[in-house]
Design an enzyme around this catalytic site. Structure first.
Site, PDB file in Angstrom:
ATOM      1  N   PHE A 265      -1.612  -5.946  -9.545  1.00  0.00           N
ATOM      2  CA  PHE A 265      -1.457  -4.541  -9.184  1.00  0.00           C
ATOM      3  C   PHE A 265      -0.442  -3.845 -10.092  1.00  0.00           C
ATOM      4  O   PHE A 265      -0.603  -2.675 -10.425  1.00  0.00           O
ATOM      5  CB  PHE A 265      -1.022  -4.419  -7.721  1.00  0.00           C
TER       6      PHE A 265
ATOM      7  N   ASP B 188       0.847  -1.194   0.000  1.00  0.00           N
ATOM      8  CA  ASP B 188       0.000   0.000   0.000  1.00  0.00           C
ATOM      9  C   ASP B 188       0.881   1.241   0.000  1.00  0.00           C
ATOM     10  O   ASP B 188       1.711   1.417   0.898  1.00  0.00           O
ATOM     11  CB  ASP B 188      -0.894  -0.011   1.245  1.00  0.00           C
TER      12      ASP B 188
END
Length: 246
Positions: free
Chosen positions: A227, A152
């Protein structure tokens, strides 16, 4: 039958808060993500969690060689998303055991399901806070590597302190890492890549594998992740960092 509020969603699967009140609350480097668990994922959690899963409760020290039989190396992967890249790496290198940590229940179920479908035996799935795992459950010199792919980024300035790759984290993970263990990070956020490079370069326990002290080319063993694909679609530049534990 519907699950009652105080009952676990998967009685034989991962616990919602495995460490409970045993450890002080701290600034979290992750956000629990809520999404629907598919039938296949739920089935995998019920069938395979007792065999291949573990809760990070901070109450025991893990016997990693006992957990992984027939492997030559054991690496820790923090944050595996839906698990596709983890399964591919495990299939490509069966001599390496992967202890994969995440808090995302659908991803845990998906990884277990994919590993089962591929007939893999070198993947274990850990549920909970990786900091507690490192602090209380892993012996010194027990890991041959660390993988942190697309953590993150916490892009807002007021949230930068939540980023995982910080000097304190690197000091903590240095204990379980064997000398020579490979630390591999990747991100598509430019300022996070710069932070990673700065803190790893400054830390006395790590040495850059790149002679000029910069970023590394993506190694063949790291597949493209979901991602990463999203970042590339947005014209983000992906940076890999490869450092050795001194």
């Amino acid at each position: 039958m519907p699950v009652r509020p105080n009952e676990p969603r998967f009685p034989d699967g991962p616990k919602p808060d495995p460490a409970g009140s045993h450890f002080e609350r701290r600034i979290r480097s992750f956000q629990p993500r809520r999404s629907r668990v598919t039938t296949a994922q739920a089935d995998a959690l019920q069938r395979l969690w007792p065999k291949w899963g573990l809760d990070i409760d901070g109450q025991r020290v893990l016997d990693l060689p006992g957990m992984f039989s027939g492997v030559e190396r054991i690496v820790l992967e923090i944050g595996f998303g839906m698990g596709e890249a983890t399964v591919q790496m495990a299939a490509d290198d069966p001599s390496t055991g992967i202890l994969a940590v995440d808090v995302h229940t659908p991803g845990q179920g998906n990884l277990l399901n994919l590993a089962d479908q591929a007939g893999l035996t070198n993947v274990r799935v850990a549920n909970g806070d990786a900091i507690i795992l490192l602090r209380a459950m892993l012996p010194d010199d027990s890991l041959d590597g660390l993988r942190v792919y697309f953590p993150d980024p916490w892009p807002k300035k007021r949230h930068v302190k939540r980023r995982l790759i910080q000097p304190e984290f690197l000091s903590l993970v240095a204990g379980p890492l064997k000398p020579g263990a490979l630390v591999h990070c990747a991100t598509d956020w430019e300022d996070y890549a710069e932070q990673m490079l700065d803190v790893l370069t400054a830390h006395p326990d790590y040495a850059n594998t790149i002679a000029d002290g910069g970023y590394a080319p993506r190694p063949d063993f790291r597949p493209l992740t979901r991602f990463e694909g999203k970042g590339l679609d947005k014209q983000h530049v992906v940076h890999d960092l490869l450092f050795r534990r001194r």
